[in-house]
Design a protein around this motif. Structure first.
Motif, PDB file in Angstrom:
ATOM      1  N   ALA A 116       0.740  -1.114  -0.036  1.00 14.17           N
ATOM      2  CA  ALA A 116      -0.139  -0.115   0.020  1.00 14.17           C
ATOM      3  C   ALA A 116       0.819   1.367  -0.042  1.00 14.17           C
ATOM      4  N   ARG A 117       1.708   1.188   0.703  1.00 14.19           N
ATOM      5  CA  ARG A 117       2.877   2.408   0.861  1.00 14.19           C
ATOM      6  C   ARG A 117       3.634   2.657  -0.423  1.00 14.19           C
ATOM      7  N   LEU A 118       3.886   1.328  -1.180  1.00 15.81           N
ATOM      8  CA  LEU A 118       4.860   1.474  -2.505  1.00 15.81           C
ATOM      9  C   LEU A 118       3.956   1.935  -3.568  1.00 15.81           C
ATOM     10  N   LEU A 119       2.633   1.450  -3.680  1.00 14.53           N
ATOM     11  CA  LEU A 119       1.593   1.470  -4.958  1.00 14.53           C
ATOM     12  C   LEU A 119       0.617   2.914  -4.707  1.00 14.53           C
ATOM     13  N   GLY A 120       0.478   3.123  -3.472  1.00 18.91           N
ATOM     14  CA  GLY A 120      -0.401   4.167  -3.246  1.00 18.91           C
ATOM     15  C   GLY A 120      -1.681   3.683  -2.754  1.00 18.91           C
ATOM     16  N   TYR A 121      -2.630   4.344  -2.296  1.00 19.10           N
ATOM     17  CA  TYR A 121      -3.876   3.884  -1.889  1.00 19.10           C
ATOM     18  C   TYR A 121      -4.966   4.185  -3.085  1.00 19.10           C
ATOM     19  N   ASP A 122      -5.020   2.971  -4.008  1.00 14.08           N
ATOM     20  CA  ASP A 122      -6.098   2.987  -4.749  1.00 14.08           C
ATOM     21  C   ASP A 122      -6.219   1.598  -5.175  1.00 14.08           C
ATOM     22  N   VAL A 123      -7.439   1.470  -6.315  1.00 14.95           N
ATOM     23  CA  VAL A 123      -7.627   0.025  -6.536  1.00 14.95           C
ATOM     24  C   VAL A 123      -6.443  -0.898  -7.193  1.00 14.95           C
ATOM     25  N   ARG A 124      -5.446   0.022  -7.789  1.00 10.80           N
ATOM     26  CA  ARG A 124      -4.456  -0.857  -8.474  1.00 10.80           C
ATOM     27  C   ARG A 124      -3.670  -1.767  -7.397  1.00 10.80           C
ATOM     28  N   THR A 125      -3.627  -1.063  -6.186  1.00  5.90           N
ATOM     29  CA  THR A 125      -2.755  -1.763  -5.045  1.00  5.90           C
ATOM     30  C   THR A 125      -3.745  -3.066  -4.551  1.00  5.90           C
ATOM     31  N   VAL A 126      -5.116  -2.652  -4.654  1.00  2.00           N
ATOM     32  CA  VAL A 126      -5.580  -4.054  -3.933  1.00  2.00           C
ATOM     33  C   VAL A 126      -5.660  -5.191  -5.168  1.00  2.00           C
ATOM     34  N   ILE A 127      -5.621  -4.752  -6.312  1.00  2.00           N
ATOM     35  CA  ILE A 127      -5.364  -5.557  -7.324  1.00  2.00           C
ATOM     36  C   ILE A 127      -3.987  -6.287  -7.256  1.00  2.00           C
ATOM     37  N   ALA A 128      -3.106  -5.649  -7.038  1.00  2.00           N
ATOM     38  CA  ALA A 128      -1.624  -6.161  -7.040  1.00  2.00           C
ATOM     39  C   ALA A 128      -1.508  -7.063  -5.640  1.00  2.00           C
ATOM     40  N   ILE A 129      -2.056  -6.698  -4.509  1.00  2.00           N
ATOM     41  CA  ILE A 129      -2.194  -7.475  -3.372  1.00  2.00           C
ATOM     42  C   ILE A 129      -2.907  -8.916  -3.558  1.00  2.00           C
ATOM     43  N   VAL A 130      -4.132  -8.828  -4.234  1.00  2.00           N
ATOM     44  CA  VAL A 130      -4.727 -10.276  -4.537  1.00  2.00           C
ATOM     45  C   VAL A 130      -3.803 -10.984  -5.458  1.00  2.00           C
ATOM     46  N   ALA A 131      -3.284 -10.455  -6.467  1.00  2.00           N
ATOM     47  CA  ALA A 131      -2.268 -11.154  -7.294  1.00  2.00           C
ATOM     48  C   ALA A 131      -1.266 -11.550  -6.638  1.00  2.00           C
ATOM     49  N   LEU A 132      -0.527 -10.972  -5.840  1.00  2.00           N
ATOM     50  CA  LEU A 132       0.474 -11.334  -4.932  1.00  2.00           C
ATOM     51  C   LEU A 132       0.014 -12.618  -4.204  1.00  2.00           C
ATOM     52  N   ILE A 133      -1.081 -12.613  -3.606  1.00  2.00           N
ATOM     53  CA  ILE A 133      -1.468 -13.581  -2.562  1.00  2.00           C
ATOM     54  C   ILE A 133      -1.883 -14.835  -3.756  1.00  2.00           C
ATOM     55  N   CYS A 134      -2.148 -14.870  -4.726  1.00  2.00           N
ATOM     56  CA  CYS A 134      -2.599 -15.731  -5.690  1.00  2.00           C
ATOM     57  C   CYS A 134      -1.318 -16.200  -6.400  1.00  2.00           C
ATOM     58  N   PHE A 135      -0.187 -15.444  -6.622  1.00  2.00           N
ATOM     59  CA  PHE A 135       0.756 -15.961  -7.039  1.00  2.00           C
ATOM     60  C   PHE A 135       1.617 -17.273  -6.757  1.00  2.00           C
ATOM     61  N   PHE A 136       1.746 -17.227  -5.387  1.00  2.00           N
ATOM     62  CA  PHE A 136       2.463 -18.345  -4.818  1.00  2.00           C
ATOM     63  C   PHE A 136       1.945 -19.641  -4.841  1.00  2.00           C
ATOM     64  N   PRO A 137       0.615 -19.758  -4.372  1.00  2.00           N
ATOM     65  CA  PRO A 137       0.038 -21.215  -4.812  1.00  2.00           C
ATOM     66  C   PRO A 137       0.104 -21.670  -6.083  1.00  2.00           C
ATOM     67  N   ALA A 138      -0.165 -20.646  -7.134  1.00  2.00           N
ATOM     68  CA  ALA A 138      -0.153 -20.867  -8.741  1.00  2.00           C
ATOM     69  C   ALA A 138       1.303 -21.427  -9.193  1.00  2.00           C
ATOM     70  N   PHE A 139       2.370 -20.770  -8.493  1.00  2.00           N
ATOM     71  CA  PHE A 139       3.702 -21.131  -8.758  1.00  2.00           C
ATOM     72  C   PHE A 139       4.056 -22.412  -8.012  1.00  2.00           C
ATOM     73  N   VAL A 140       3.673 -22.687  -7.116  1.00  2.00           N
ATOM     74  CA  VAL A 140       4.080 -24.051  -6.517  1.00  2.00           C
ATOM     75  C   VAL A 140       3.106 -25.221  -6.839  1.00  2.00           C
ATOM     76  N   TYR A 141       1.849 -25.016  -7.057  1.00  2.00           N
ATOM     77  CA  TYR A 141       0.891 -26.162  -7.566  1.00  2.00           C
ATOM     78  C   TYR A 141       1.292 -26.580  -8.946  1.00  2.00           C
ATOM     79  N   VAL A 142       1.306 -25.459  -9.882  1.00  2.00           N
ATOM     80  CA  VAL A 142       1.699 -25.895 -11.196  1.00  2.00           C
ATOM     81  C   VAL A 142       3.128 -26.136 -11.590  1.00  2.00           C
ATOM     82  N   GLY A 143       3.932 -25.643 -10.601  1.00  2.00           N
ATOM     83  CA  GLY A 143       5.448 -26.321 -10.750  1.00  2.00           C
ATOM     84  C   GLY A 143       5.597 -27.724 -10.387  1.00  2.00           C
ATOM     85  N   ALA A 144       4.905 -28.225  -9.163  1.00  2.00           N
ATOM     86  CA  ALA A 144       4.344 -29.426  -8.801  1.00  2.00           C
ATOM     87  C   ALA A 144       3.892 -30.417  -9.900  1.00  2.00           C
ATOM     88  N   GLY A 145       2.782 -29.633 -10.673  1.00  2.00           N
ATOM     89  CA  GLY A 145       2.252 -30.426 -11.641  1.00  2.00           C
ATOM     90  C   GLY A 145       2.872 -30.861 -12.846  1.00  2.00           C
TER      91      GLY A 145
END
Lengths: 253, 250
Positions: A116-145
């Motif tokens: 939030a501090r890096l990107l500012g307080y708007d909707v892009r930050t919310v999207i970035a946070i959701v993307a970050l939280i979804c990124f690691f499970p996708a990376f780990v599971y797809v990698g295992a697959g």
């Protein structure tokens, strides 16, 4: 006809008796203790607030839903792409796998204030946070697959002289799809909740912001109705992801 | 085999070092603006003797919440899983109840808990609810993994439901429970931190959110770093335990 109706009633009762018990206990407790609705309104009052003005919830809920979906897809695209990259290069795999493990073992939600501090307080930050939280499970599971191939299939491709490219497109990529869909189902409800937390902390728009505003004005009925909608949105995302998973798996296997 | 393993270990180490170096470079050259401090600044800030009591108090409060939430949540999840395993008719209802509670966003639970209980018990409760969910899901599926032939043997020898559950089902659920122990570590931390975002009187979560609002960048990164390192080390410890259990149970 009546027996099928009776069946479906008992089916619902078997599944939801405990939830119903909690809601009923809540209502009885609130009425018996005579709690003020600022402290804790009963479920009936919450429902009344929602039914009285459902449209005022629709717009924030829709926005949160869209933000969660966009973040989810973004995170999965990046995570999947990085998993494919690290499949194709042993060096990259060695470099990236421990980072993937580290980020799945730390509480990623605590990074929200930093982003939030890096990107500012708007909707892009919310999207970035959701993307970050979804990124690691996708990376780990797809990698295992990508690595868990059906036994013997890799040998078959080698024996018939399949090129690396063919092996990837015809064998490795398809065999990672079930894992991808599993990660999708596990992450979809989390994406909505992450979006709500981010909106709550940064206060721009969506259900999280609506909740914060209602709680700040001691409008507890509205706040609880908002969290009810957030719960329903999250469960709906889970349902959609589950349906998508079943559909893809039916075609795939 | 060993050389391949040590090679991947080396690569992993290099990967982590590259990550830390990138962090340092971005911070030093201000590539991400003023809000991204170099790692060395964060570490220097963390090791300032004057800051130690501040971090010590906050970390002690948060780790206590995490510990209480983890123990109560884990134990509660296990007990509920055993109940739903032993009394089959209650299982669908319990499954749904736990799924619904899990789907309620924690930001919605936190203010309720603050009103109903107090701001200082909210972090362990939210943490415990998350941990309990993971333990319940893992244990219910783990309890069903015992082989049919073992089950028949127990039935033939006249074991009751309870003794079958305790002597056959529970041991065969141990690998799943060990995985739950590992996977619920970050959940426990997230619960405690989110709980503290709602007006706890001390803790790392409070530090993080007030540092964000007051633009105290080194403080913000330090508090996040402490949380991450604590979660990581507990996760690593339980990964070892998980591996031991899996080797023993094979």
């Amino acid at each position: 006809m009546t027996s099928t109706a009776l069946n479906s009633v008992s089916h619902v009762a078997r599944r939801y008796w405990a939830v119903a018990l909690v809601v009923a206990g809540w209502q009885i407790w609130v009425s018996a203790a005579g709690l003020s609705s600022i402290v804790l309104p009963g479920p009936l009052a919450v429902l009344r607030d929602f039914v009285g003005d459902p449209l005022s919830y629709a717009a924030p809920a829709g926005r949160t839903f869209i933000v969660a979906i966009v973040g989810l897809l973004l995170g999965f695209t990046l995570g999947g792409a990085l998993a494919v990259l690290s499949w194709s290069s042993r060096l990259l795999n060695g470099l990236l796998t421990p980072l993937g493990l580290i980020f799945t073992s730390i509480p990623v939600v605590t990074l929200i204030p930093i982003i939030a501090r890096l990107l500012g307080y708007d909707v892009r930050t919310v999207i970035a946070i959701v993307a970050l939280i979804c990124f690691f499970p996708a990376f780990v599971y797809v990698g295992a697959g990508l690595r868990a191939l059906p036994p013997g299939s890799d040998d078959l491709f080698r024996v018939f002289g399949g090129s690396r490219r063919q092996r990837f497109l015809r064998l490795v990529l398809p065999s990672s799809v079930p894992n991808l869909m599993l990660a999708f189902r596990l992450t979809a409800p989390e994406a909505v909740l992450a979006a709500v937390v981010a909106e709550f902390l940064m206060g721009t728009d969506g259900l999280g912001y609506m909740f914060r505003k209602a709680a700040g004005e001691f409008d507890t009925e509205r706040a609880l109705a908002t969290s009810l909608i957030a719960t329903i949105t999250s469960v709906a995302c889970f349902g959609l992801a589950l349906a998508a998973e079943r559909r893809v798996l039916r075609r795939w296997t | 085999m060993t050389s391949a393993r040590s090679q991947s270990l080396m690569l992993g180490l290099i990967g982590v070092l590259v990550f830390l170096a990138t962090w340092e470079v971005i911070g030093t050259y201000r590539l991400a603006g003023l809000t991204w401090p170099p790692l060395s600044t964060v570490l220097a800030f963390l090791s300032t003797p004057a800051k130690l009591p501040l971090f010590g108090r906050a970390a002690a409060a948060t780790f206590t919440s995490v510990g209480i939430g983890y123990l109560c949540g884990g134990f509660g999840g296990l007990v509920l899983a055993l109940v739903s395993h032993l009394i089959a008719p209650v299982r669908p209802g319990l499954d749904r109840l736990i799924a619904v509670i899990h789907a309620v966003p924690s930001i919605a639970l936190a203010p309720l808990l603050i009103v109903l209980a107090s701001a200082d018990v909210t972090p362990p409760i939210i943490s415990g609810l998350g941990v309990g969910y993971i333990f319940y899901v893992a244990a219910t599926s783990g309890l069903a993994t015992a082989g049919a032939s073992h089950r028949d043997l127990f039935a033939v020898l006249g074991a009751g439901r309870l003794s079958t559950a305790l002597r056959l089902d529970l041991p065969s659920a141990l690998p799943a429970i060990a995985s739950a122990m590992k996977l619920s570590v970050p959940i426990a931390f997230i619960g405690a931190i989110i709980g503290e975002w709602f007006g706890a009187s001390r803790g790392l979560g409070l530090l993080i959110v007030s540092a964000m609002q007051n633009f105290q960048i080194p403080l913000l990164w330090s508090a996040v770093l402490i949380t991450a390192v604590a979660s990581l080390s507990m996760f690593a410890l339980f990964s070892l335990l998980e591996r031991l259990v899996q080797e023993r149970m094979r």
